[in-house]
Design an enzyme around this catalytic site. Structure first.
Site, short mmCIF file in Angstrom:
data_model
loop_
_atom_site.label_atom_id
_atom_site.label_comp_id
_atom_site.label_asym_id
_atom_site.label_seq_id
_atom_site.Cartn_x
_atom_site.Cartn_y
_atom_site.Cartn_z
N LYS A 1 -44.67 -26.07 14.44
CA LYS A 1 -44.50 -27.56 15.45
C LYS A 1 -43.75 -28.33 14.35
CE LYS A 1 -48.27 -27.56 18.89
NZ LYS A 1 -49.55 -28.25 18.89
N ARG B 1 -27.94 -26.25 16.06
CA ARG B 1 -28.83 -25.89 16.86
C ARG B 1 -29.82 -24.66 16.07
NH1 ARG B 1 -24.00 -25.45 19.81
NH2 ARG B 1 -23.89 -26.78 21.50
N HIS C 1 -54.40 -39.30 9.08
CA HIS C 1 -54.31 -38.37 10.35
C HIS C 1 -55.60 -37.66 10.24
CE1 HIS C 1 -53.33 -35.73 13.30
NE2 HIS C 1 -53.35 -34.77 12.13
N LYS D 1 -55.16 -19.90 11.70
CA LYS D 1 -54.20 -20.57 12.23
C LYS D 1 -53.07 -19.36 12.89
CE LYS D 1 -50.84 -24.36 12.95
NZ LYS D 1 -50.61 -25.83 12.76
N GLU E 1 -48.23 -22.81 22.82
CA GLU E 1 -49.28 -23.81 23.37
C GLU E 1 -49.38 -23.67 24.73
OE1 GLU E 1 -50.25 -27.18 20.98
OE2 GLU E 1 -51.31 -28.19 22.61
N HIS F 1 -58.70 -33.45 18.24
CA HIS F 1 -57.54 -34.45 18.36
C HIS F 1 -57.38 -35.32 19.38
CE1 HIS F 1 -56.51 -31.76 15.21
NE2 HIS F 1 -55.14 -31.91 15.05
N ASN G 1 -56.13 -28.02 18.73
CA ASN G 1 -56.58 -29.71 18.99
C ASN G 1 -57.88 -29.91 18.92
OD1 ASN G 1 -53.48 -29.96 18.75
ND2 ASN G 1 -53.71 -29.36 21.12
N GLU H 1 -59.29 -30.76 8.60
CA GLU H 1 -58.81 -29.74 9.39
C GLU H 1 -59.37 -28.37 8.92
OE1 GLU H 1 -56.57 -30.21 11.60
OE2 GLU H 1 -55.56 -31.97 11.17
N ARG I 1 -53.42 -21.70 21.81
CA ARG I 1 -53.10 -22.78 20.64
C ARG I 1 -53.64 -24.05 20.89
NH1 ARG I 1 -47.51 -23.11 17.43
NH2 ARG I 1 -48.16 -24.70 16.01
N HIS J 1 -56.48 -38.82 17.71
CA HIS J 1 -55.05 -39.28 18.15
C HIS J 1 -55.34 -40.69 18.78
CE1 HIS J 1 -52.39 -35.84 18.25
NE2 HIS J 1 -52.59 -36.02 16.96
P1 NAD Z 1 -48.47 -37.30 4.56
O1 NAD Z 1 -47.11 -36.23 4.54
O2 NAD Z 1 -48.28 -38.66 4.93
O3 NAD Z 1 -49.09 -37.22 2.95
C1 NAD Z 1 -50.07 -37.78 2.46
C2 NAD Z 1 -49.62 -38.60 1.33
O4 NAD Z 1 -49.79 -37.89 0.27
C3 NAD Z 1 -48.42 -39.54 1.42
O5 NAD Z 1 -48.18 -40.75 0.86
C4 NAD Z 1 -47.35 -38.41 0.67
O6 NAD Z 1 -46.65 -39.01 0.00
C5 NAD Z 1 -48.64 -38.22 -0.54
N1 NAD Z 1 -48.56 -36.75 -1.30
C6 NAD Z 1 -48.01 -35.81 -0.50
N2 NAD Z 1 -48.43 -34.74 -1.51
C7 NAD Z 1 -48.84 -35.43 -2.61
C8 NAD Z 1 -48.84 -34.78 -4.04
N3 NAD Z 1 -48.99 -33.53 -4.08
N4 NAD Z 1 -49.47 -35.62 -4.95
C9 NAD Z 1 -49.64 -36.94 -4.75
N5 NAD Z 1 -49.35 -37.52 -3.33
C10 NAD Z 1 -48.75 -36.66 -2.32
O7 NAD Z 1 -49.56 -36.92 5.47
P2 NAD Z 1 -50.47 -35.47 5.87
O8 NAD Z 1 -51.71 -35.56 5.92
O9 NAD Z 1 -49.76 -34.44 4.74
O10 NAD Z 1 -49.72 -34.99 7.12
C11 NAD Z 1 -49.82 -35.80 8.25
C12 NAD Z 1 -48.78 -35.72 9.09
O11 NAD Z 1 -48.84 -34.19 9.50
C13 NAD Z 1 -49.10 -36.30 10.52
O12 NAD Z 1 -47.78 -36.96 10.88
C14 NAD Z 1 -49.36 -35.35 11.43
O13 NAD Z 1 -48.73 -35.51 12.87
C15 NAD Z 1 -48.65 -34.16 10.85
N6 NAD Z 1 -49.32 -32.79 11.38
C16 NAD Z 1 -48.31 -31.77 11.81
C17 NAD Z 1 -48.99 -30.70 12.31
C18 NAD Z 1 -48.10 -29.67 12.73
O14 NAD Z 1 -48.62 -28.59 13.46
N7 NAD Z 1 -46.67 -29.78 12.70
C19 NAD Z 1 -50.32 -30.30 12.08
C20 NAD Z 1 -50.96 -31.40 11.39
C21 NAD Z 1 -50.72 -32.56 11.13
N1 GLY Z 2 -51.85 -28.57 14.89
C1 GLY Z 2 -51.84 -28.08 15.86
C2 GLY Z 2 -50.94 -26.96 16.20
O1 GLY Z 2 -50.30 -26.50 15.42
O2 GLY Z 2 -50.70 -26.39 17.25
#
Ligand code: NAD
Ligand code: GLY
Length: 362
Positions: free
Chosen positions: A143, A121, A265, A227, A237, A248, A245, A185, A241, A252
Site C-alpha cells: 500500500k 508506470r 499514528h 501480515k 483488500e 483503524h 484495519n 501495531e 485484508r 483514523h
Molecule cells: P514516520 O515515518 O513519521 O516516522 C516517525 C518519526 O520517526 C519521524 O519523525 C521520523 O523521521 C523518525 N524516524 C524514523 N526512523 C527513525 C530512526 N531510526 N531513528 C530516529 N528517528 C527516526 O511514522 P511511522 O510511524 O513510521 O509511519 C506512519 C505512517 O505510515 C503513516 O503515514 C501511516 O499512514 C503509514 N502507514 C502505512 C501503512 C501501509 O500499509 N502502507 C501501514 C501503516 C501505516
Molecule cells: N495497514 C493496513 C494494510 O496494509 O492493509
C-alpha cells in the site's frame, strides 16, 4: 549480522519478495548488491533519518546514489513531495530498470512507493524501514500513497516492493514514544488471529521496550508473517485484508480530528484497539475480562486507551463517515469475538458504537 537474522516471503507469484529481519541487514553489501545489480539508485529519506543512517546505507549500496531528503512528518506526506521525488528521477534520467530505495518510517516508505508506482508506470523499489511501525506494517504489503487535505491516504496505489530489509539496529536511534507507537501495531496482529502471540507480548513487554534484540526480531517476524499471509490471500483488500484495519476506524478518527499533530499514528491505533474491544464487549461479542487484558497490555506498552478529553465523540463519529472503509453508507468495523478472533462486519449495533463513543471520547 547476528544470529537473530530471520527471512520470510510475501508470496505473490511473480511479484513475491523477501522480508529480511535482523541487526545489520541494511548494511549487508552482498545482499544489497544482488538486489541492485547495475541499476541507478535514488535513496529517499528525510531530514531526521538522513544524518543518522543514510551514509552507512549508501556505502553498503556500493553504487552511485542520488539522495533525496524530504521534510519530516505526516503533514509532509503529500503529492507535492512525491512530485519532488519524480522531478529528481527525471533530472537524473532514471529509466524503467532503475531503483528507488526508501530509508525511513512509514511516511517516507508510503511516498517512495507511490513515486515508484507512478514513475514511468511503475519502477522497482526496496523498503529499508527505520521505525518499528514501518518494520511490522507499512513496509510490507504494497500500500503506497499520500494524504489529501480531505483525508488520510486518499491518494495511492498498490505497488509491491522488491524486498524489505528490516534492520533492528536502526531502531536504536528511534525515540521511545515512536517505539511504543509501533508496538500498537504489533499488538494488533495478536488480536487479529494469534492468541499465543498476544500472550507472548504480555510476557515480553519489558524486553521489547528495552529493545532486546531476540525479542524484537521475534515480534517483527511474527507480525510480518501474519501480515504477509493476509496480503498473500487478499492483496487488494477485497476481503480479509480489511482485518489489518483493526482499531483503524477509531484511530483514523482521532488523527483526523486532532489534525495529525498531537497523536502519532500508532498511538491512535493503540487507543483504537481498546475502543474496538470496548465496542465488541458492548455488542455482546467479547468478554469484559478479555477486554481488560487488552487494555492492560496496551498500558504495559505505555499506550492510551481513551481519546478523552481532547477528542469529542460527535467529531469522531463525523470523521468516521469519511473513512475509506465506508461502503454503501455503512462503516465496516473490525470487531472481536475473542483475542485472536477478529472479523469484519457492516452489521454492528448502533448502541454499541454509541456506548464506546460515550466511554472513550469527551
Ligand atoms: P514516520 O515515518 O513519521 O516516522 C516517525 C518519526 O520517526 C519521524 O519523525 C521520523 O523521521 C523518525 N524516524 C524514523 N526512523 C527513525 C530512526 N531510526 N531513528 C530516529 N528517528 C527516526 O511514522 P511511522 O510511524 O513510521 O509511519 C506512519 C505512517 O505510515 C503513516 O503515514 C501511516 O499512514 C503509514 N502507514 C502505512 C501503512 C501501509 O500499509 N502502507 C501501514 C501503516 C501505516
Ligand atoms: N495497514 C493496513 C494494510 O496494509 O492493509
Amino acid at each position: 549480522m547476528t544470529d537473530t537474522l530471520q527471512k520470510l516471503e510475501v508470496a505473490l507469484g511473480a511479484r513475491s519478495y523477501p522480508i529480511v529481519i535482523g541487526a545489520g541487514v541494511s548494511q549487508d553489501a552482498a545482499a544489497l548488491a544482488a538486489l541492485v545489480g547495475q541499476r541507478k539508485i535514488a535513496l529517499v529519506t528525510n531530514t531526521v533519518v538522513a544524518p543518522l543512517h543514510a551514509d552507512i546505507v549508501e556505502r553498503a549500496l556500493g553504487a552511485t546514489v542520488v539522495r533525496i531528503v524530504l521534510p519530516d512528518g505526516e503533514v509532509h506526506k503529500t503529492l507535492d513531495n512525491v512530485a519532488r521525488i519524480i522531478d529528481v528521477l527525471v533530472a537524473n534520467r532514471f529509466g524503467r530498470d532503475d531503483l528507488l530505495v526508501a530509508l525511513g518510517g512509514g511516511v517516507v516508505g508510503d511516498m517512495t512507493g507511490f513515486a515508484a508506482a507512478c514513475y514511468q508506470r511503475g519502477i522497482d523499489f526496496v523498503q529499508i524501514p527505520t521505525t518499528l511501525l514501518a518494520q511490522v506494517d507499512s513496509s510490507v504489503g504494497g500500500k503506497t500513497g499520500v494524504n489529501h487535505p480531505g483525508g488520510k491516504n486518499l491518494i495511492g496505489a498498490f505497488h509491491q516492493p522488491r524486498a524489505v530489509l528490516a534492520d533492528t539496529a536502526l531502531l536504536r536511534t528511534l525515540p521511545a514514544r515512536e517505539l511504543r507507537a509501533g508496538l500498537a501495531e504489533v499488538i494488533k496482529y495478536g488480536l487479529i488471529c494469534d492468541p499465543d502471540f498476544f500472550a507472548w507480548l504480555e510476557a515480553n513487554a519489558a524486553a521489547l521496550l528495552a529493545l532486546e534484540p531476540a525479542a524484537l526480531a521475534h515480534a517483527i517476524r511474527r507480525s510480518c508473517e501474519i501480515k504477509a499471509a493476509i496480503v498473500a490471500r487478499d492483496e487488494h483488500e477485497r476481503g480479509d485484508r480489511a482485518l489489518l484495519n483493526l482499531g483503524h476506524t477509531f484511530g483514523h478518527a482521532i488523527e483526523t480530528v486532532t489534525g495529525y499533530e498531537t497523536w502519532l499514528h500508532g498511538e491512535a491505533i493503540g487507543a483504537g484497539l481498546a475502543m474496538a474491544a470496548h465496542m465488541s464487549v458492548a455488542a455482546g461479542l467479547l468478554s469484559a475480562a478479555e477486554s481488560a487484558r487488552i487494555e492492560r497490555v496496551l498500558q504495559a506498552f505505555g499506550l492510551r486507551t481513551s481519546a478523552a478529553p481532547e477528542v469529542a465523540g460527535d467529531a469522531a463519529r463525523a470523521a468516521m463517515n469519511l473513512d475509506k472503509k465506508v461502503q454503501a453508507g455503512r462503516i465496516r468495523f473490525i470487531l472481536m469475538r475473542g483475542i485472536g478472533r477478529a472479523f469484519v462486519t457492516a452489521d454492528w449495533p448502533e448502541d454499541a458504537l454509541a456506548a464506546t463513543l460515550a466511554a472513550r471520547f469527551s
